[in-house]
Design an enzyme around this catalytic site. Structure first.
Site, PDB file in Angstrom:
ATOM      1  N   GLY A  87       5.103   2.260   1.286  1.00 30.17           N
ATOM      2  CA  GLY A  87       5.709   3.069   0.727  1.00 30.17           C
ATOM      3  C   GLY A  87       6.468   4.294   1.573  1.00 30.17           C
ATOM      4  O   GLY A  87       7.595   4.355   1.678  1.00 30.17           O
ATOM      5  N   ASP A  88       5.544   4.744   2.199  1.00 33.64           N
ATOM      6  CA  ASP A  88       6.044   6.115   2.893  1.00 33.64           C
ATOM      7  C   ASP A  88       6.719   5.544   4.088  1.00 33.64           C
ATOM      8  O   ASP A  88       7.816   6.229   4.478  1.00 33.64           O
ATOM      9  CB  ASP A  88       4.564   6.935   3.680  1.00 33.64           C
ATOM     10  CG  ASP A  88       3.817   7.317   2.581  1.00 33.64           C
ATOM     11  OD1 ASP A  88       4.291   7.650   1.397  1.00 33.64           O
ATOM     12  OD2 ASP A  88       2.434   7.594   2.617  1.00 33.64           O
TER      13      ASP A  88
ATOM     14  N   SER B 242       0.798  -1.223  -0.029  1.00 31.60           N
ATOM     15  CA  SER B 242      -0.038   0.113   0.164  1.00 31.60           C
ATOM     16  C   SER B 242       0.767   1.223  -0.011  1.00 31.60           C
ATOM     17  O   SER B 242       2.229   1.256   0.156  1.00 31.60           O
ATOM     18  CB  SER B 242      -0.779  -0.083   1.099  1.00 31.60           C
ATOM     19  OG  SER B 242      -0.135   0.389   2.304  1.00 31.60           O
ATOM     20  N   LYS B 243       0.092   2.415  -0.085  1.00 30.92           N
ATOM     21  CA  LYS B 243       1.038   3.550  -0.151  1.00 30.92           C
ATOM     22  C   LYS B 243       1.545   3.889   1.203  1.00 30.92           C
ATOM     23  O   LYS B 243       2.846   4.481   1.383  1.00 30.92           O
ATOM     24  CB  LYS B 243      -0.013   4.758  -0.532  1.00 30.92           C
ATOM     25  CG  LYS B 243       0.296   6.137  -0.495  1.00 30.92           C
ATOM     26  CD  LYS B 243      -0.339   6.999  -0.954  1.00 30.92           C
ATOM     27  CE  LYS B 243      -0.502   8.358  -0.254  1.00 30.92           C
ATOM     28  NZ  LYS B 243       0.842   8.912   0.340  1.00 30.92           N
ATOM     29  N   ARG B 244       0.916   3.354   1.871  1.00 34.06           N
ATOM     30  CA  ARG B 244       1.520   3.531   3.566  1.00 34.06           C
ATOM     31  C   ARG B 244       2.706   2.896   3.674  1.00 34.06           C
ATOM     32  O   ARG B 244       3.946   3.305   4.194  1.00 34.06           O
ATOM     33  CB  ARG B 244       0.681   3.135   4.604  1.00 34.06           C
ATOM     34  CG  ARG B 244      -0.211   4.393   5.123  1.00 34.06           C
ATOM     35  CD  ARG B 244      -1.119   3.783   6.492  1.00 34.06           C
ATOM     36  NE  ARG B 244      -1.656   2.486   6.026  1.00 34.06           N
ATOM     37  CZ  ARG B 244      -2.617   2.373   5.785  1.00 34.06           C
ATOM     38  NH1 ARG B 244      -3.616   3.423   5.597  1.00 34.06           N
ATOM     39  NH2 ARG B 244      -3.247   1.149   5.532  1.00 34.06           N
TER      40      ARG B 244
END
Ligand code: GLU
Length: 507
Positions: A268-269, A264-266
């Protein structure tokens, strides 16, 4: 096999996730490997989730990665329009056809009534309350009302939906190219809404109708759509399209590098890598999500990495150009199980592609970075500069590490100095510097002078070489020191060494 025509059918609800790009890629590779067509269809029936800019983003991402569409909303084609919102008038007739054949019905239940129904089922301990064969006869729909009543409601313009009538307790079976036989009992399915009184179809109806009318031969999409496939199979049957129904291939998930969830994008962050191909700025919050392109990844590396998320060629070869992928790709070699994203491997791919570029190409790619960093470079020395710096670079920008080849170091690597600088270091370096000064200053010569000097005095390489490097470049590591010195030339190298000795002796 029938003529291959596949579609990438994203919804413009935000930036395209790299999983979406992989779906596009596998569609593209499969199409091109089979002399087929690859089309882009924008699935924007859910107007509430429409995000401005998302459509252009999709277009740009496909262009950046080098996937060429045969038909799309911009170039058109014989089966357009290619945005579902522009196809609105096409869907109603199929909803009507399903009603006429007894496979769909009008439902007039309000949102409150639907909530009540779910509450009621929850109280009765039904684990997964849904509008289905077991409860449809207790609801307000054309199966429980007289046709006069239904007509009166329609005439009065009351809001309604059209729901599919899922048969009770029937096995739906289909063969998925990746998963093999999939079998689902209809009792686990609900009477999904196909059409709404605002004239818009839902995803399910629009998707089936478009795949049929656009003559799609294979549906290749993410695993998250697998639960919808039985409904789609039924709709093809109900509409009498079974003989031209596309084949299905549901791609495995891309998993987070740690743990088992979907990437998920999370993640990646949290772990510091992009999950989007291109940078994206959220227009409402202003939040920026990083992209592979802006991080300096080559599109070829990004594509190569994505191809290996779920697919492998069955050989040791890891580097594939798009053309080689097209030549080698087989859907049958896509695995069932999820595949872990690996940020290091992604960087590795980029490094490999960087090394494959010619020095001239690298020079062209590097110039904008040098300009931006305000480095005063010499154009004629750039080819040597990149040949020295590319070995250690993952990204073009990494070569700026070698800015000391064009400017004096502003500081010295502390660690090397504190570990290596001894009382007699200044003396040794001064002696070596004088020997260097009397040479023609080729890398080979410098090396020769240096090793002979050490040998004669029985001094270890490790006591001196790191110091010379720091004085010349400021850094603790880099390309061969004598190549660096030859690049700088005699005057500049000698100056750096002498100045360095002076600074450190005084410090
Ligand atoms: N619009 C769907 C999506 O956004 C497409 C699903 C499909 O390919 O059938 O992923």
């Amino acid at each position: 096999m029938r003529d291959v025509k596949v579609r990438f059918a994203p919804s413009p609800t935000g930036p395209l996730h790299m999983g979406g790009v992989r779906t596009a890629l596998f569609n593209y590779l499969f199409a091109k490997a089979n002399n087929g067509q690859f089309i882009l269809r924008i699935e924007d029936t859910d107007q509430a989730r429409f995000v401005p800019g998302a459509e252009d983003y999709i277009k740009e991402a496909l262009e950046w990665t080098g996937m060429h569409t045969d038909e799309d909303p911009w170039k058109g084609g014989d089966f357009g329009p290619y945005r579902q919102s522009e196809r609105k008038p096409m869907y109603r007739q199929y909803a009507d056809q399903l009603i006429a054949a007894g496979h769909a019905y009008y439902a007039f239940d309000t949102a409150e009534e639907l909530d009540e129904m779910r509450e009621r089922l929850k109280r009765a301990k039904v684990p997964n309350p849904q509008y289905n064969a077991a409860i449809r006869m207790t609801m307000k729909n054309s199966l429980t009302m007289s046709s006069d009543e239904v007509q009166a409601k329609l005439d009065a313009g009351e809001p309604y939906t059209i729901r599919v009538k899922i048969p009770r307790n029937e096995e739906v079976r289909f063969q998925d190219i990746i998963r093999g036989w999939v079998q689902v009992n209809t009792s686990s399915l609900d009477d999904k809404v196909l059409f709404k009184s605002d004239g818009m179809p839902t995803y399910h109806l629009a998707n089936i109708v478009d795949d049929y009318t656009m003559r799609i031969s294979h549906v290749i999409r993410g695993e998250e759509w697998l639960p919808s496939a039985p409904l789609h199979i039924l709709l093809y049957r109900f509409l009498g399209w079974e003989d031209v129904r596309p084949e299905f291939a549901h791609l495995p998930l891309i998993l987070r590098p740690d743990g088992n969830g979907k990437l998920s994008k999370r993640d990646g962050d949290r772990l510091g890598f992009p999950v989007f191909p291109l940078e994206w700025k959220d227009q409402t919050t202003g939040e920026i999500s990083s992209g592979y392109r802006e991080k300096g990844f080559f599109p070829e590396a990004f594509v190569n990495m994505l191809a290996f998320l779920g697919w492998n060629p069955g050989t040791q070869q890891e580097l594939f150009s798009m053309d080689e992928l097209i030549e080698t790709f087989k859907l049958e070699r896509v695995g069932k199980s999820g595949s872990k994203f690996d940020a290091d491997k992604t960087r590795w791919y980029n490094q490999q592609y960087l090394r494959m570029k010619s020095d001239d190409e690298l020079v062209q790619l590097l110039i904008p970075y040098l300009e931006r960093a305000g480095i005063e470079y010499s154009t004629e020395k750039l080819p040597i500069f990149v040949s020295l710096m590319k070995e250690r670079a993952v990204f073009v920008e990494d070569m700026l590490e070698g800015r000391y080849l064009f400017e004096r170091p502003a500081s010295y690597d502390d660690q090397t100095i504190s570990k290596k600088w001894k009382e007699n270091s200044g003396h040794i370096i001064s002696e070596i510097t004088s020997l260097f000064e009397d040479s023609d200053f080729t890398a080979d010569q410098l090396n020769e002078i240096f090793t002979t000097y050490l040998k004669d005095r029985e001094i270890g390489m490790g006591a001196v070489l790191p110091l010379l490097r720091v004085l010349v470049s400021g850094k603790g590591a880099g390309p061969s020191l004598f190549d660096i010195m030859a690049f700088l030339g005699k005057a500049e190298s000698i100056k750096r060494l002498r100045d360095g000795v002076q600074t450190l002796s005084n410090g």
